[in-house]
Design an enzyme around this catalytic site. Structure first.
Site, PDB file in Angstrom:
ATOM      1  N   ALA A  71     -17.080 -13.202  26.980  1.00 26.79           N
ATOM      2  CA  ALA A  71     -18.329 -12.428  26.890  1.00 26.79           C
ATOM      3  C   ALA A  71     -18.097 -10.968  27.253  1.00 26.79           C
ATOM      4  O   ALA A  71     -18.709 -10.064  26.685  1.00 26.79           O
ATOM      5  CB  ALA A  71     -19.384 -13.031  27.814  1.00 26.79           C
ATOM      6  N   THR A  72     -17.172 -10.745  28.182  1.00 26.99           N
ATOM      7  CA  THR A  72     -16.886  -9.363  28.594  1.00 26.99           C
ATOM      8  C   THR A  72     -16.410  -8.546  27.401  1.00 26.99           C
ATOM      9  O   THR A  72     -16.877  -7.422  27.178  1.00 26.99           O
ATOM     10  CB  THR A  72     -15.838  -9.355  29.720  1.00 26.99           C
ATOM     11  OG1 THR A  72     -16.371 -10.073  30.847  1.00 26.99           O
ATOM     12  CG2 THR A  72     -15.463  -7.944  30.129  1.00 26.99           C
ATOM     13  N   GLN A 181     -25.462 -16.892  29.945  1.00 26.89           N
ATOM     14  CA  GLN A 181     -26.010 -17.933  30.808  1.00 26.89           C
ATOM     15  C   GLN A 181     -27.178 -18.688  30.182  1.00 26.89           C
ATOM     16  O   GLN A 181     -27.823 -19.499  30.846  1.00 26.89           O
ATOM     17  CB  GLN A 181     -26.468 -17.322  32.152  1.00 26.89           C
ATOM     18  CG  GLN A 181     -25.332 -16.776  32.984  1.00 26.89           C
ATOM     19  CD  GLN A 181     -24.390 -17.855  33.547  1.00 26.89           C
ATOM     20  OE1 GLN A 181     -24.691 -19.058  33.475  1.00 26.89           O
ATOM     21  NE2 GLN A 181     -23.262 -17.437  34.075  1.00 26.89           N
ATOM     22  N   CYS A 328     -17.288 -13.050  39.828  1.00 28.60           N
ATOM     23  CA  CYS A 328     -16.541 -11.795  39.681  1.00 28.60           C
ATOM     24  C   CYS A 328     -16.839 -10.858  40.828  1.00 28.60           C
ATOM     25  O   CYS A 328     -16.163  -9.866  41.017  1.00 28.60           O
ATOM     26  CB  CYS A 328     -16.857 -11.125  38.358  1.00 28.60           C
ATOM     27  SG  CYS A 328     -18.605 -11.032  38.036  1.00 28.60           S
TER      28      CYS A 328
HETATM   29  C1  C6P Z   1     -24.450 -13.147  32.335  1.00 34.73           C
HETATM   30  C2  C6P Z   1     -22.965 -13.044  32.246  1.00 34.73           C
HETATM   31  N1  C6P Z   1     -22.425 -12.165  31.367  1.00 34.73           N
HETATM   32  C3  C6P Z   1     -21.084 -12.040  31.246  1.00 34.73           C
HETATM   33  C4  C6P Z   1     -20.218 -12.793  32.028  1.00 34.73           C
HETATM   34  C5  C6P Z   1     -18.722 -12.626  31.836  1.00 34.73           C
HETATM   35  O1  C6P Z   1     -18.199 -13.788  31.245  1.00 34.73           O
HETATM   36  P1  C6P Z   1     -16.586 -13.832  30.941  1.00 34.73           P
HETATM   37  O2  C6P Z   1     -16.364 -15.090  30.146  1.00 34.73           O
HETATM   38  O3  C6P Z   1     -15.938 -13.896  32.311  1.00 34.73           O
HETATM   39  O4  C6P Z   1     -16.243 -12.591  30.194  1.00 34.73           O
HETATM   40  C6  C6P Z   1     -20.745 -13.721  32.943  1.00 34.73           C
HETATM   41  C7  C6P Z   1     -19.838 -14.534  33.837  1.00 34.73           C
HETATM   42  N2  C6P Z   1     -20.401 -14.709  35.120  1.00 34.73           N
HETATM   43  C8  C6P Z   1     -19.700 -15.554  36.056  1.00 34.73           C
HETATM   44  C9  C6P Z   1     -18.355 -14.972  36.412  1.00 34.73           C
HETATM   45  S1  C6P Z   1     -18.546 -13.334  36.974  1.00 34.73           S
HETATM   46  C10 C6P Z   1     -20.556 -15.827  37.304  1.00 34.73           C
HETATM   47  O5  C6P Z   1     -20.024 -16.387  38.274  1.00 34.73           O
HETATM   48  O6  C6P Z   1     -21.763 -15.521  37.229  1.00 34.73           O
HETATM   49  C11 C6P Z   1     -22.131 -13.857  33.045  1.00 34.73           C
HETATM   50  O7  C6P Z   1     -22.686 -14.735  33.896  1.00 34.73           O
END
Ligand code: C6P
Length: 398
Positions: A71-72, A181, A328
């Site tokens: 997602a990042t 989410q 994170c």
């Molecule tokens: C709303 C939202 N948007 C982006 C991300 C990032 O997802 P990635 O797959 O890591 O790129 C997350 C990931 N939040 C995790 C890890 S920081 C949490 O513990 O809340 C998220 O919740």
């Protein structure tokens, strides 16, 4: 007993998803872009994955989806792509987002601010939700993009995405939502929400880590973040992780069908409510943002007199995994930014514990977690030099 209650950080790969992924490591391992049979052998399941993905979010067709690493990357693709197209090469210079976005959105916006772009960070109301009218009031002539998350990763609060989408459509402003989410927890329909872009990550809905996706509405231009290959029609260069793409597609299929969403809304919600109600029976506890209008699996609870990190340590000793907020941000002991955004006092902002369940949790696990949590609160409050609970006449002290 081991009980995993940190599914908003990441989820277990569904064994059924893993089965779909296996052939693409040692059997059908060709490069999808190779013309020979070893590459072509990957195409049927990749097309099936794209079908699952676009139907899972009600996009037009498979051309509206690009596969990313998470997602990042998807979020950066959208925000920086709009920056190039609408700001560097256009007459816009303003983006609207919120104070409670994931750091992937906030940090990308901060980077654009360092490049001279004006960013509006909308505050949440007392219930931790962005009000649609504040979006309308913040849009200006030179607004290039509105980016508001579908569901908050810490509180589970759902934001009025369809209302905001209508506002952006009427104002002719591009609209992105970070739906990381939301997928697999609530229905996500990009057309009903009038979205131009949407970001998601497989490991939040029982797919593998390291793969995500970006929805780009048909006909909307978006300069790629990654150049150097014709994959995804030139919208995202680089050899696709076929096994992960197939896994994400199947995970989307399992997570977004009617029965799965009904299971989330009944079974998972009931377990979350069971856990939450038991903790709320303890004095000086509260659900941050309130209990209304949330994803069915999440609760962020403040337990006064108990430092969140200490609680996590106690829980971990008993086999329970939870978090004080987004993973994170878990390295530092900073107060939870979401709770700060609610105007929580600094002491309260350090007492939040996030529990996020999944379809793989059971009532037996939840009842064990309740017993461990209640005992941990008693122990930690007794140890606390700053916590003194004066029970009212009708309450038993802890
Ligand atoms: C709303 C939202 N948007 C982006 C991300 C990032 O997802 P990635 O797959 O890591 O790129 C997350 C990931 N939040 C995790 C890890 S920081 C949490 O513990 O809340 C998220 O919740």
């Amino acid at each position: 007993m081991e009980v995993y209650l940190d599914n908003n950080a990441t989820t277990m790969v569904d064994p059924l998803v893993f089965e779909q992924m296996k052939p693409f490591f040692c059997e059908t391992y060709g490069n999808p872009n190779s013309l020979h049979r070893f590459g072509a052998g990957t195409h049927p399941k990749m097309m099936e994955a794209l079908d699952y993905l676009y139907t899972g979010i009600n996009a037009d067709d498979e051309d509206d989806i690009i596969i990313t690493s998470n997602a990042t990357e998807s979020i950066n693709t959208v925000i920086k792509g709009v920056w190039v197209d609408e700001i560097l090469n256009g007459d816009k210079n303003h983006i609207v987002t919120s104070e409670v976005e994931h750091p992937a959105v906030t940090a990308a916006c901060r980077f654009l601010e360092s490049q001279g772009v004006s960013i509006t960070y909308l505050p949440v109301n007392e219930n931790g939700v962005i009000e649609a009218n504040t979006v309308r009031d913040s849009i200006k002539e030179d607004t290039a993009l509105v980016s508001i998350m579908w569901a908050n990763n810490e509180t589970g609060k759902l934001f009025p995405i369809e209302e905001i989408g209508q506002i952006c459509k009427e104002a002719n402003v591009l609209f992105h939502s970070d739906a990381t989410q939301a997928i697999g927890k609530v229905p996500v329909d990009v057309q009903k929400a009038n979205l131009d872009f949407m970001s998601f990550s497989a490991h939040k809905f029982h797919g593998p880590k390291g793969v995500g996706g970006t929805y780009i509405k048909k006909g909307v231009k978006l300069t790629p973040l990654l150049h150097g290959g014709e994959q995804m029609g030139g919208k995202r260069a680089g050899t696709v992780d076929v096994a992960s793409m197939v896994g994400m597609g199947y995970a989307m299929h399992l997570a977004t069908n009617e029965m799965a969403l009904a299971y989330e809304d009944n079974h998972v919600r009931k377990l979350r409510d069971r856990l939450e109600s038991a903790i709320l029976e303890l004095p000086e506890t509260l659900v941050i943002g309130g209990t209304e209008n949330r994803t069915p699996n999440t609760t962020l609870i403040s337990i006064r007199g108990v430092e969140g990190e200490s609680m996590l340590w106690d829980l971990n000793q008993k086999g329970i995994g939870a978090s004080t907020g987004s993973a994170c941000a878990s390295e530092d002991l900073e107060a939870n930014p979401v709770m700060n955004a609610f105007g929580s006092d600094s002491e309260l902002a350090h007492t939040g514990v996030r529990f996020s369940l999944s379809r793989f949790n059971t009532q037996e696990q939840i009842d064990y977690a309740i017993e461990v949590i209640v005992n941990a609160v008693k122990r930690l409050r007794n140890l606390s030099s700053s916590y003194a609970y004066a029970p009212k006449s009708h309450e038993s002290g802890l």
